[in-house]
Design a protein around this motif. Structure first.
Motif, PDB file in Angstrom:
ATOM      1  N   ILE A 372      32.446  21.629 -12.804  1.00  0.00           N
ATOM      2  CA  ILE A 372      33.250  20.848 -13.603  1.00  0.00           C
ATOM      3  C   ILE A 372      33.606  21.560 -14.813  1.00  0.00           C
ATOM      4  CG2 ILE A 372      33.114  18.802 -14.746  1.00  0.00           C
ATOM      5  CD1 ILE A 372      31.001  17.826 -12.852  1.00  0.00           C
ATOM      6  N   TRP A 373      32.751  22.148 -15.666  1.00  0.00           N
ATOM      7  CA  TRP A 373      33.091  22.515 -17.069  1.00  0.00           C
ATOM      8  C   TRP A 373      33.275  24.118 -17.001  1.00  0.00           C
ATOM      9  CZ3 TRP A 373      33.358  18.473 -19.596  1.00  0.00           C
ATOM     10  CH2 TRP A 373      32.558  17.186 -19.153  1.00  0.00           C
ATOM     11  N   ALA A 374      33.068  24.849 -16.128  1.00  0.00           N
ATOM     12  CA  ALA A 374      33.309  26.270 -16.336  1.00  0.00           C
ATOM     13  C   ALA A 374      33.663  27.102 -14.798  1.00  0.00           C
ATOM     14  CB  ALA A 374      32.369  27.179 -17.262  1.00  0.00           C
ATOM     15  N   ASP A 375      34.070  27.918 -15.071  1.00  0.00           N
ATOM     16  CA  ASP A 375      34.469  28.845 -13.863  1.00  0.00           C
ATOM     17  C   ASP A 375      33.053  29.390 -13.375  1.00  0.00           C
ATOM     18  OD1 ASP A 375      36.983  28.282 -14.019  1.00  0.00           O
ATOM     19  OD2 ASP A 375      37.667  30.169 -14.685  1.00  0.00           O
ATOM     20  N   ALA A 376      32.857  29.601 -12.058  1.00  0.00           N
ATOM     21  CA  ALA A 376      31.923  30.267 -11.280  1.00  0.00           C
ATOM     22  C   ALA A 376      32.192  31.441 -11.131  1.00  0.00           C
ATOM     23  CB  ALA A 376      31.402  29.523 -10.107  1.00  0.00           C
ATOM     24  N   ARG A 377      32.123  32.553 -12.326  1.00  0.00           N
ATOM     25  CA  ARG A 377      32.564  33.862 -12.010  1.00  0.00           C
ATOM     26  C   ARG A 377      31.643  34.960 -11.322  1.00  0.00           C
ATOM     27  NH1 ARG A 377      37.552  33.601 -13.610  1.00  0.00           N
ATOM     28  NH2 ARG A 377      37.810  32.670 -15.636  1.00  0.00           N
ATOM     29  N   GLU A 378      32.216  36.006 -10.827  1.00  0.00           N
ATOM     30  CA  GLU A 378      31.319  36.858  -9.856  1.00  0.00           C
ATOM     31  C   GLU A 378      30.410  37.431 -10.864  1.00  0.00           C
ATOM     32  OE1 GLU A 378      32.097  40.797  -6.957  1.00  0.00           O
ATOM     33  OE2 GLU A 378      33.756  39.724  -8.207  1.00  0.00           O
ATOM     34  N   GLN A 379      29.040  37.277 -10.759  1.00  0.00           N
ATOM     35  CA  GLN A 379      28.243  37.694 -11.626  1.00  0.00           C
ATOM     36  C   GLN A 379      26.648  37.666 -10.802  1.00  0.00           C
ATOM     37  OE1 GLN A 379      28.321  35.607 -15.193  1.00  0.00           O
ATOM     38  NE2 GLN A 379      27.437  33.590 -14.456  1.00  0.00           N
ATOM     39  N   LYS A 380      25.772  38.347 -11.205  1.00  0.00           N
ATOM     40  CA  LYS A 380      24.544  38.194 -10.620  1.00  0.00           C
ATOM     41  C   LYS A 380      23.840  36.911 -11.137  1.00  0.00           C
ATOM     42  CE  LYS A 380      23.221  42.967 -10.853  1.00  0.00           C
ATOM     43  NZ  LYS A 380      22.384  44.004 -11.433  1.00  0.00           N
ATOM     44  N   LEU A 381      23.314  36.222 -10.328  1.00  0.00           N
ATOM     45  CA  LEU A 381      22.360  34.977 -10.669  1.00  0.00           C
ATOM     46  C   LEU A 381      21.379  34.964 -11.589  1.00  0.00           C
ATOM     47  CD1 LEU A 381      22.357  31.738  -9.970  1.00  0.00           C
ATOM     48  CD2 LEU A 381      20.580  32.546  -8.257  1.00  0.00           C
ATOM     49  N   PHE A 382      20.613  36.167 -11.424  1.00  0.00           N
ATOM     50  CA  PHE A 382      19.634  36.632 -12.471  1.00  0.00           C
ATOM     51  C   PHE A 382      20.308  37.153 -13.646  1.00  0.00           C
ATOM     52  CE2 PHE A 382      17.272  35.565  -8.755  1.00  0.00           C
ATOM     53  CZ  PHE A 382      16.264  35.059  -9.081  1.00  0.00           C
ATOM     54  N   GLY A 383      19.981  36.642 -14.854  1.00  0.00           N
ATOM     55  CA  GLY A 383      20.426  37.472 -16.137  1.00  0.00           C
ATOM     56  C   GLY A 383      19.211  38.354 -16.577  1.00  0.00           C
ATOM     57  N   SER A 384      19.094  38.752 -17.840  1.00  0.00           N
ATOM     58  CA  SER A 384      17.894  39.477 -18.311  1.00  0.00           C
ATOM     59  C   SER A 384      16.692  39.033 -18.386  1.00  0.00           C
ATOM     60  CB  SER A 384      18.414  39.878 -19.995  1.00  0.00           C
ATOM     61  OG  SER A 384      18.284  38.839 -20.678  1.00  0.00           O
ATOM     62  N   LYS A 385      16.720  37.516 -18.424  1.00  0.00           N
ATOM     63  CA  LYS A 385      15.407  36.822 -18.196  1.00  0.00           C
ATOM     64  C   LYS A 385      15.818  35.688 -17.457  1.00  0.00           C
ATOM     65  CE  LYS A 385      13.259  38.439 -22.632  1.00  0.00           C
ATOM     66  NZ  LYS A 385      12.903  37.926 -23.956  1.00  0.00           N
ATOM     67  N   GLY A 386      15.605  35.716 -16.163  1.00  0.00           N
ATOM     68  CA  GLY A 386      15.840  34.329 -15.426  1.00  0.00           C
ATOM     69  C   GLY A 386      17.111  33.946 -15.291  1.00  0.00           C
ATOM     70  N   LEU A 488       4.569  38.457 -15.134  1.00  0.00           N
ATOM     71  CA  LEU A 488       5.822  39.126 -15.702  1.00  0.00           C
ATOM     72  C   LEU A 488       7.121  38.866 -15.062  1.00  0.00           C
ATOM     73  CD1 LEU A 488       4.140  42.797 -15.414  1.00  0.00           C
ATOM     74  CD2 LEU A 488       4.552  41.341 -17.393  1.00  0.00           C
ATOM     75  N   TYR A 489       8.310  38.879 -15.499  1.00  0.00           N
ATOM     76  CA  TYR A 489       9.336  38.807 -15.064  1.00  0.00           C
ATOM     77  C   TYR A 489       9.588  39.600 -13.492  1.00  0.00           C
ATOM     78  CZ  TYR A 489      10.846  36.372 -19.167  1.00  0.00           C
ATOM     79  OH  TYR A 489      11.099  35.600 -20.367  1.00  0.00           O
ATOM     80  N   LEU A 490      10.172  39.101 -12.744  1.00  0.00           N
ATOM     81  CA  LEU A 490      10.140  39.690 -11.239  1.00  0.00           C
ATOM     82  C   LEU A 490      11.106  41.116 -11.580  1.00  0.00           C
ATOM     83  CD1 LEU A 490      11.072  36.906  -8.687  1.00  0.00           C
ATOM     84  CD2 LEU A 490       8.974  37.952  -9.342  1.00  0.00           C
ATOM     85  N   LYS A 491      10.871  42.116 -10.939  1.00  0.00           N
ATOM     86  CA  LYS A 491      11.511  43.396 -10.988  1.00  0.00           C
ATOM     87  C   LYS A 491      13.084  43.294 -10.305  1.00  0.00           C
ATOM     88  CE  LYS A 491       7.531  46.274 -10.525  1.00  0.00           C
ATOM     89  NZ  LYS A 491       6.914  47.397 -10.094  1.00  0.00           N
ATOM     90  N   HIS A 492      13.795  43.969 -10.572  1.00  0.00           N
ATOM     91  CA  HIS A 492      15.208  43.795 -10.107  1.00  0.00           C
ATOM     92  C   HIS A 492      15.494  43.853  -8.471  1.00  0.00           C
ATOM     93  CE1 HIS A 492      19.598  44.055 -10.415  1.00  0.00           C
ATOM     94  NE2 HIS A 492      19.669  45.197  -9.590  1.00  0.00           N
ATOM     95  N   ALA A 493      14.647  44.271  -7.750  1.00  0.00           N
ATOM     96  CA  ALA A 493      14.720  44.477  -6.335  1.00  0.00           C
ATOM     97  C   ALA A 493      14.354  43.026  -5.966  1.00  0.00           C
ATOM     98  CB  ALA A 493      13.845  45.805  -5.926  1.00  0.00           C
ATOM     99  N   ALA A 494      13.356  42.639  -6.521  1.00  0.00           N
ATOM    100  CA  ALA A 494      12.835  41.133  -6.187  1.00  0.00           C
ATOM    101  C   ALA A 494      13.930  40.225  -6.375  1.00  0.00           C
ATOM    102  CB  ALA A 494      11.584  40.897  -6.742  1.00  0.00           C
ATOM    103  N   GLU A 495      14.567  40.300  -7.581  1.00  0.00           N
ATOM    104  CA  GLU A 495      15.575  39.335  -7.834  1.00  0.00           C
ATOM    105  C   GLU A 495      16.769  39.430  -7.017  1.00  0.00           C
ATOM    106  OE1 GLU A 495      15.071  38.804 -12.805  1.00  0.00           O
ATOM    107  OE2 GLU A 495      16.324  40.229 -12.011  1.00  0.00           O
ATOM    108  N   ARG A 496      16.929  40.673  -6.698  1.00  0.00           N
ATOM    109  CA  ARG A 496      18.080  40.808  -5.877  1.00  0.00           C
ATOM    110  C   ARG A 496      18.310  40.331  -4.337  1.00  0.00           C
ATOM    111  NH1 ARG A 496      20.874  46.764  -5.490  1.00  0.00           N
ATOM    112  NH2 ARG A 496      22.226  45.518  -4.025  1.00  0.00           N
TER     113      ARG A 496
END
Length: 563
Positions: A372-386, A488-496
């Motif tokens: 509705i409000w903003a475009d869904a840009r091509e980007q990773k779902l996970f940011g630096s913290k979640g 701890l926050y998940l490691k990058h491989a787990a997030e991917r």
């Protein structure tokens, strides 16, 4: 006799199709619904037509102008404030000099109006209501009539316990002009809620005319699509501007590749281009559309100038004007895409998802809710913290449910997962959706109730959990934190890995007996506060035990890891 078309509807249940147009201007078979109504009136002998307007009125005025192009004379009556159905007609009384007909501008019908008027005159009725038998009357005013057709009882949008008839009010009325005197001016007054009960109380001759002709209230996306299927099936007689042959409405100006596959019934409008290998079935393709190589369109409705890219798949969806569905994208049943929006390559729009006008779902995107409000840009779902986004359109309960399922698929069955939340009922709803997904994936879920993120992370570090997810809502911003067994926050491989599962929806099938348990615990926040107390008190010079000192060192070590 003159006619009034009620054309002030906003059509909120048809959004995003009505986000930039009034409901009567939503097209059916490449024409605005109201244009079909004007044609019906002309065929039944009406030459003078008034239209009551409120929402985006200039679009209707611009399209119909004086009515000359449609063989009628059109007049317009604008509501400055909502006057209700009866109040809007009262506002048009200056053009009415005798009995008149009222009809909705946002329904599709081929009702025999001459027969209805003849019935009205034979009964010497004050008002005659057009009625149609329906299977589910909950969305309509229901009417009970006697053997002579006189109305005995009327109820607007009843519950199942109140249903006393399957005769629905079609919003088509023949009315004596004197009845206008019973409608107060300059305030909201409704036919079904106000006028008809008043007429019953007064003993006025109020009759119901039951039609066997086609009538569909185009109230939501489902009924809008159904109206098109009914036209394709020959259930309603309308002028589509093209004569069908063997179930195919093909414009002479359409360009169709020799090896394209067309399965009747199918409407293809002027200037449409259908390329090699494309397959189309049971669909309405509006003027100027381009269907590229090997694209597949089934049971869908496309408005003007749409693009369906190479290898794209459309199933039971509707696309507004100038929508672009790029190569290998997929749009599924009940989805609606607003004008000038774009769905990128290999992107997926899920069942019943909606995209508002001028929005972009970019390459590889996966839309589960509404954009509705903003475009869904091509980007990773996970940011630096979640994961972070707008609660309603980006990070809502639909995404949270799938995140729980994806996390469970990554972590494995029978793992113990801790959940916590902050942000009142919205945060709780987000967490509950995660819990459902985790349990469906076979994980054992401990709901730590409302707590701070540090408390959740401390419990993971100090207790025997395999991982955790924390939901937080602040204003309209929602966040989901995925944590490991140490807090701890998940490691990058787990997030991917989790993000890949979310995009593909490739969750392992689970039997009902394999669903995990969900239980609640209120000790987590208390334990964290006690740990803080034991670490803070010694700093203030107060006595502490050896156990407290040991706990203090553990907490400092935990805080150092979190930094």
């Amino acid at each position: 006799m003159k006619a009034i078309i009620m054309a002030g509807g906003e059509g909120s249940r048809l959004r995003p199709l009505t986000a930039s147009r009034p409901k009567p201007m939503v097209p059916v078979f490449d024409k605005p619904i109201m244009e079909h109504i004007v044609e019906l009136l002309r065929k039944n002998g009406f030459s003078e037509i008034g239209a009551t307007l409120m929402y985006l009125p200039e679009q209707i005025r611009e399209h119909f102008r004086g009515g000359e192009a449609f063989g009628v004379a059109m007049s317009y009556f604008l509501e400055d404030a909502p006057l209700g159905t009866a109040g809007s007609v009262k506002n048009a009384q200056s053009m009415l000099d005798g009995d008149f007909l009222v009809i909705s501008g946002d329904a599709l019908t081929d009702i025999d109006l001459r027969a209805m008027i003849k019935f009205h005159q034979s009964k010497r009725a004050a008002v005659t209501i057009g009625l149609k038998k329906v299977e589910t009357p909950l969305e309509y005013g229901v009417v009970c009539i006697d053997e002579d057709g006189r109305v005995k009882k009327f109820l607007e949008k009843p519950s199942w316990s109140q249903v006393f008839s399957n005769l629905a009010n079609t919003g088509i009325y023949v009315i004596e002009r004197r009845i206008l005197e019973l409608i107060p001016g300059e305030r909201a007054f409704d036919f079904s809620k106000d006028l008809f009960p008043l007429l019953l109380k007064m003993g006025e001759p109020l009759y119901g005319y039951v039609t066997e002709d086609y009538w569909c209230d185009v109230g939501n996306i489902k009924s809008y699509m159904q109206a098109h299927y009914d036209v394709l099936a020959g259930k309603v007689a309308i002028d589509a501007g093209i004569l069908p042959r063997r179930g195919l409405w093909l414009s002479p100006s359409a360009e169709i590749a020799a090896n394209a596959v067309l399965e009747a019934p199918l409407f293809i409008g002027p200037g449409v281009r259908i390329c090699s290998g494309a397959r189309l079935a049971a669909s309405v393709i509006g003027a100027g559309a381009l269907i590229e190589e090997n694209a597949s369109v089934k049971k869908s409705v496309l408005w003007h100038n749409c693009l369906v890219g190479r290898g794209a798949q459309l199933r039971g969806c509707v696309c507004g004007n100038d929508v672009q569905i790029h190569s290998h994208a997929a749009v599924f049943q009940g989805a609606a895409i607003g004008d000038r929006s774009s769905v990128g390559e290999y992107a997926t729009v899920d069942h019943a998802a909606k995209i508002w006008p001028e929005k972009t779902l970019e390459k590889l995107g996966h839309l589960r809710g509404d954009l509705i409000w903003a475009d869904a840009r091509e980007q990773k779902l996970f940011g630096s913290k979640g994961i972070r986004g707008h609660y309603q359109s980006e990070v809502g309960p639909v995404l949270a449910l799938d995140l729980g399922r994806a996390y469970a698929s990554w972590a494995g069955k029978q793992k113990r997962i801790l959940l916590g939340h902050y942000g009142g009922n919205a945060g709780k709803a987000l967490k509950s959706a995660v819990a459902a997904g985790l349990a469906a994936g076979g994980c054992e879920v401990c709901d730590g109730l409302e707590m701070s993120l540090p408390a959740c992370r401390y419990a993971l570090w100090s207790r025997d959990f395999d991982g955790g997810i924390y939901a937080q809502v602040s204003g309209e911003e929602a966040r989901l934190f995925c944590l490991d067994g140490k807090g701890l926050y998940l490691k990058h491989a787990a997030e991917r890995k989790i993000e890949s599962l979310l995009h593909t929806g490739d969750f392992p099938p689970q039997k009902a007996a394999e669903a995990g348990q969900i239980f609640s615990s209120n000790w987590i926040g208390e334990e964290y506060l006690l740990a803080l107390k034991n670490s803070v008190l010694p700093a203030r010079g107060e006595s502490f035990t050896l156990a407290a000192a040991s706990h203090n060192r553990l907490l400092l070590n935990y805080l150092a890891q979190m930094a």
